[in-house]
Design a protein around this motif. Structure first.
Motif, mmCIF file in Angstrom:
data_model
loop_
_atom_site.group_PDB
_atom_site.id
_atom_site.type_symbol
_atom_site.label_atom_id
_atom_site.label_comp_id
_atom_site.label_asym_id
_atom_site.label_seq_id
_atom_site.Cartn_x
_atom_site.Cartn_y
_atom_site.Cartn_z
ATOM 1 N N PRO A 50 0.892 -1.221 0.114
ATOM 2 C CA PRO A 50 -0.063 0.000 0.168
ATOM 3 C C PRO A 50 0.864 1.326 -0.017
ATOM 4 C CG PRO A 50 0.060 -1.027 2.099
ATOM 5 C CD PRO A 50 0.734 -1.864 1.233
ATOM 6 N N ASN A 51 0.352 2.362 -0.552
ATOM 7 C CA ASN A 51 1.019 3.535 -0.707
ATOM 8 C C ASN A 51 0.473 4.445 0.651
ATOM 9 O OD1 ASN A 51 1.535 6.259 -0.923
ATOM 10 N ND2 ASN A 51 1.763 6.040 -3.138
ATOM 11 N N ALA A 52 1.509 4.435 1.589
ATOM 12 C CA ALA A 52 1.162 5.174 2.886
ATOM 13 C C ALA A 52 0.547 6.583 2.599
ATOM 14 C CB ALA A 52 2.163 4.931 3.854
ATOM 15 N N LEU A 53 1.073 7.277 1.549
ATOM 16 C CA LEU A 53 0.856 8.718 1.359
ATOM 17 C C LEU A 53 -0.597 8.814 0.858
ATOM 18 C CD1 LEU A 53 3.913 10.062 -0.526
ATOM 19 C CD2 LEU A 53 3.356 9.881 1.928
ATOM 20 N N ALA A 54 -0.992 7.885 0.004
ATOM 21 C CA ALA A 54 -2.352 7.916 -0.634
ATOM 22 C C ALA A 54 -3.216 7.478 0.591
ATOM 23 C CB ALA A 54 -2.361 6.952 -1.584
ATOM 24 N N SER A 93 -1.811 10.565 8.843
ATOM 25 C CA SER A 93 -0.785 9.705 8.610
ATOM 26 C C SER A 93 -0.728 8.690 9.897
ATOM 27 C CB SER A 93 0.470 10.384 8.119
ATOM 28 O OG SER A 93 0.989 10.767 9.488
#
Lengths: 338, 338
Positions: free
Chosen positions: B51-55, B63
């Motif tokens: 997974p993309n933590a930013l998205a 966050s």
DNA sequence: TTGAAAGCGCTAACAA
DNA sequence: TTGTTAGCGCTTTCAA
């Protein structure tokens, strides 16, 4: 308020959201008239606008985060110094440090690296608390990485390490310069670059001063206070007037052992340490002359190297891969000049 | 590959992107049949989906980052231990630590906090390297915060600090228990909770053992090796047989001073330190009995406290605001039992 | 020089 | 139970 968004600013300034973005980020590719730039900036300030790093990162496909992997933050003060250096240099470039501690456990390391990836770190600093060789972690493949205070055997990655050879040379020279000729070297028993390269430096210094190398003067010790304490006997028996200790802890033990034997430092024996572990070296009696391990610098240069990797085409020649950092001499009161 | 997205997984698994998200995140609000869950998971694994933590953070408005502010990472090993503790506890909850070092400079601190905000940290641990009072930083208003190893004067925030009183009590008891009655306390000259509260603990222990408090036995020293070294004279002159030192560094200096006077530890004088600064206490001759400062624990409890703030309604009563952490006794060889 | 709008990858209503 | 879709806040291409 942390809820002010770019579109709020744009609206308040009477410009489009794109223009606001350009005005605020000083975009090079677009020429925004000074007037609007100033106007937008002013509105942003008034509203207390703060960009959302997540959104920014998502849009750009990369965050402004740098991962810092350490194998033992709690173990020594050394890791702290590297973190501090790395953090400061990163900060100077607008980046933040994501710190992760693996305790040297591979399982932890793996998931740590995965996490760093998920956070889209720009790159990672992989560090060890003592200078040693490591296997380059699988999880780091494809991410810009610099090894700090460690190196991989196949020599295919950017590396920043202390110059142990120069350090050994500096320590020995300090004694030689003071006029001593029979210099004992209490070297560590544990195989490591520190052991090998400081010895090289010791020999080079001897050579340079025209002193013959005497194998008997290199004595192996455990690299801590006990090692130094035990070595006191050997030092006294040998009658040398100068000792270069593998590290400050050894020197601390040696101080103890020598004192118990009524030997005075530096009047009878001059001592030089290594590491410059402040809590020891600065406070021994007499204060210890030593050679510092540049942990802070390692952190700084590690990050600098990492950030430079974007700019420099990756084909640089292996000669540029390894950065050696000087170990500075710290003069105090444990060396007597003849 | 870090380029596999959720929609890739969904497509490959033949489900919608929403279903994929639910399957992977074990969403409680939606019941996904075990079959599809397994199928999606399998595909995700095969593709190496991360997974993309930013998205994720952007979509959720927060966050999974925790800010860690320190005022001197390089200065002492203490900060490192707190970081390690905080990091490990954070990690156990799937969070990562964003570490920032202010060197105690307000200007730096301000921009540091701004940066943490931009990264949408979930909360921040604000720490100091020695236990002291601080002004609660403006920049932290509105962000869940816990003060670690420090406290604000108006007492309106969550605080995790070492129990200095208990520590002083423990150290003194150690000597009393061994049969000593005239116990000198080498207390620091610098005003601090450590100074005040350890003294309280000292007196409480005395009381408990029925020993009268003697003001003359509390002697002020600089809290480092020099202080202890200088105090050796006083110790000898007073003829006490037991000394509780403000910290291990003082003890180290005292060892030196005592040895030079031919006084033996622990045969002539028993010594107890404080801090358990390993590099010193574990390696003095004889090894130093001391009371540890629980830095690692402070870090752990700090983030535990922080993460609990979500769950617990903020009105908890001031009694829950302050967490005192026990200072453990570390027995070694510097105390002689009568 | 500026604006409109299409994403970045993911979550979470809302529908179906 | 599952899919559609509207954002989250920002960057950046393409037009105007």
């Amino acid at each position: 308020m942390g809820k002010v968004t770019l579109s709020d600013v744009a609206q308040a300034a009477g410009v489009s959201i794109a223009t606001a973005s350009w005005a605020i980020n000083d975009n090079k590719k677009v020429r925004i008239p000074e007037a609007t730039r100033v106007k937008v900036r002013k509105v942003a300030d008034r509203l207390g606008y703060r960009p959302n790093a997540l959104a920014k990162g998502l849009a750009q496909g990369a965050s402004s985060l740098i991962g810092f992997v350490a194998d033992g933050v709690a173990t020594t003060p050394f890791a702290g110094q590297m973190i501090a250096g790395a953090q400061e240099e990163a900060w100077a470039h607008g980046k933040l440090l994501l710190v992760v501690n693996t305790n040297g456990e591979t399982a932890l390391e793996e998931s740590a690296l995965a996490l760093l990836r998920e956070h889209q770190v720009q790159g990672v600093i992989y560090s060890t608390w003592y200078h040693r060789s490591v296997a380059f972690p699988k999880g780091l493949e494809g991410i810009p990485t610099v090894l700090v205070n460690c190196f991989d055997d196949d020599n295919s990655h950017a590396v920043v390490v202390p110059d142990e050879e120069q350090g050994g040379y500096a320590a020995t020279s300090e004694l030689l310069k003071a006029g001593h000729r029979r210099v004992m070297f209490l070297n560590t028993v544990s195989p490591s670059p520190a052991r090998t390269d400081r010895l090289k430096g010791y020999r080079r210094a001897l050579d340079e001063w025209g002193v013959a190398f005497d194998e008997a003067l290199v004595v192996p010790v455990r690299p801590d206070q006990d090692g130094g304490y035990a070595a006191a006997r050997t030092v006294v028996k040998s009658g040398v007037e100068a000792v270069f200790c593998h590290n400050d802890r050894v020197a601390m033990g040696l101080y103890d052992g020598l004192k118990e034997r009524g030997v005075s430092i530096p009047d009878d024996v001059s001592v030089v340490g290594f590491d410059n572990q402040e809590v020891i070296s600065a406070h021994l009696h007499p204060a210890l002359t030593t050679v510092g391990l540049p942990h802070y610098e390692l952190g700084v240069l590690g990050v600098r190297r990492l950030l430079a990797m974007d700019e420099i085409p990756s084909e640089e020649g292996a000669d540029q891969l390894r950065t050696l950092v000087e170990c500075p001499t710290v003069r105090r009161d444990s060396v007597r000049t003849l």
